[in-house]
Design an enzyme around this catalytic site. Sequence first.
Site, PDB file in Angstrom:
ATOM      1  N   TYR A 141       2.492  11.488  19.031  1.00 41.74           N
ATOM      2  CA  TYR A 141       2.175   9.658  19.511  1.00 41.74           C
ATOM      3  C   TYR A 141       3.171   9.632  20.609  1.00 41.74           C
ATOM      4  CZ  TYR A 141      -1.582   8.555  16.446  1.00 41.74           C
ATOM      5  OH  TYR A 141      -2.864   8.310  15.914  1.00 41.74           O
ATOM      6  N   LYS A 186       1.912  20.827   7.870  1.00 41.67           N
ATOM      7  CA  LYS A 186       1.274  22.098   8.514  1.00 41.67           C
ATOM      8  C   LYS A 186       2.430  23.166   8.646  1.00 41.67           C
ATOM      9  CE  LYS A 186      -2.198  24.360   9.936  1.00 41.67           C
ATOM     10  NZ  LYS A 186      -3.425  24.970   9.244  1.00 41.67           N
ATOM     11  N   ASP A 218      -4.823  20.851   6.208  1.00 42.28           N
ATOM     12  CA  ASP A 218      -6.103  21.157   6.107  1.00 42.28           C
ATOM     13  C   ASP A 218      -6.762  21.265   4.639  1.00 42.28           C
ATOM     14  OD1 ASP A 218      -4.446  23.502   5.770  1.00 42.28           O
ATOM     15  OD2 ASP A 218      -5.629  24.720   7.018  1.00 42.28           O
ATOM     16  N   ASP A 242      -3.026   9.390  10.489  1.00 42.51           N
ATOM     17  CA  ASP A 242      -3.955   8.578  11.042  1.00 42.51           C
ATOM     18  C   ASP A 242      -5.466   9.226  10.642  1.00 42.51           C
ATOM     19  OD1 ASP A 242      -5.352   6.875  13.193  1.00 42.51           O
ATOM     20  OD2 ASP A 242      -5.387   8.682  14.449  1.00 42.51           O
ATOM     21  N   ASP A 246      -8.709   7.407   7.713  1.00 42.70           N
ATOM     22  CA  ASP A 246      -9.994   7.260   8.092  1.00 42.70           C
ATOM     23  C   ASP A 246     -10.741   7.915   6.987  1.00 42.70           C
ATOM     24  OD1 ASP A 246      -9.220   5.423  10.113  1.00 42.70           O
ATOM     25  OD2 ASP A 246     -10.823   6.241  11.529  1.00 42.70           O
TER      26      ASP A 246
END
Length: 365
Positions: A141, A186, A218, A242, A246
Amino acid sequence: MKAHIVTLPGDGVGSEVTAAAVAVLKAVAEHYGHRFDFEEHPIGGCAIDACGEPLPGASLAACRKADAVLLGAVGGPKWSDPNAPVRPEQGLLALRAALGVYANLRPLRVHPALAALSPLKSERLQGVDVLFVRELTGGAYFGAKTRVADAATDECKYTVAEIERVVRRAFELARGRRRLLTSVDKANVLETSRLWRNTVQRIAADYPDVKVEHQLVDSMAMLLLTHPARYDVVVTENLFGDILTDEAAALAGSLGLLPSASLGDGHRGLYEPIHGSAPDIAGTGVANPTGAILSAALLLRHSLGLDAEALAIEAAVARVLEHGPRSRDLGGQAGTDAVRDAVLVALADQANTSRAFFSGVRACG
Ligand code: NAD
Ligand code: IPM
Ligand code: MN
């Protein structure tokens, strides 16, 4: 107590849900004898329209002076042209960075009365109580961006210090809960994730009472759907957090339900529902204000130290989720104002009950 709260309603449903949360805070002040004053400022697309920039200097200056900041949402189709020189979301990112709120707490609980709304089988949702701790001021970001005609880059950078402070916060939070910390990365591919994992491993020695596990992002996305109840505190970097939250919101029944608290080292925090400006329903009065109202509860708890008042809001919201009225995203017909009013009634009932209890105690004592 006295508190000065800055509100940044922003765009789309942001102003609708923020108004509901402010009404609840005003009711809390009245019932529990506090004085909250509110100062509203623009951020996001409406600020671009008004002043040409998504975080006007006056908005940021007001936030710096506030005890807490309550934000709605920013963005929308009007400002989403990929070639636009300036975007609403830049205002939100600049605010998070300027306030130094590096730890974004996103609690997920599944209310039993809503289990049928989740795409998962109800038995998988029993006992789901996860606290996501999302790093909020680093990673892709905030890295350097480049763009030429036929290529683009977003640098993803983390320093040990940036990882360490948010991971320590997550360990501390795990200590007050079920003492399981799942660090998501990751590390099989990304160097930043290997630094993240090394840092978590080193810090774990300071928290021998907390069980630590590492999960690749993942497979975590899958495990969140197959075994959501086994997780306690989940700490991860900005972009992974993020996306996972959701996804997690779908378990609760709607994106409109989840609140967040963004915290730095001091008491001042930034509080916002995790959803966006919902352009598809903006202006129609049907947005679910629950995520914003629960964010107000987090504001009371984390910035003002008013835990009993935060619990009162959470209990009022739970009662409305159970008995209705429900907004459309939860399968009901109620608009934003009807849900707000039901929370206000539940809150007033609780305040009256606790007043009656305490005057009874005084009369007996
Ligand atoms: P969104 O969260 O705005 O909406 C996704 C879906 O969820 C939509 O169908 C929407 O109607 C529904 N939804 C969201 N909040 C709801 C609520 N309170 N009640 C009922 N339904 C609700 O995500 P998006 O459509 O991907 O993004 C729209 C804009 O919002 C983009 O510009 C994005 O950048 C911005 N955004 C801002 C924030 C923020 O300010 N914190 C967060 C996420 C997205
Ligand atoms: C969120 C939003 C923001 C983010 C956007 C609007 C910048 O999606 O708060 O979850 O990605 O952090
Ligand atoms: Mn998001």
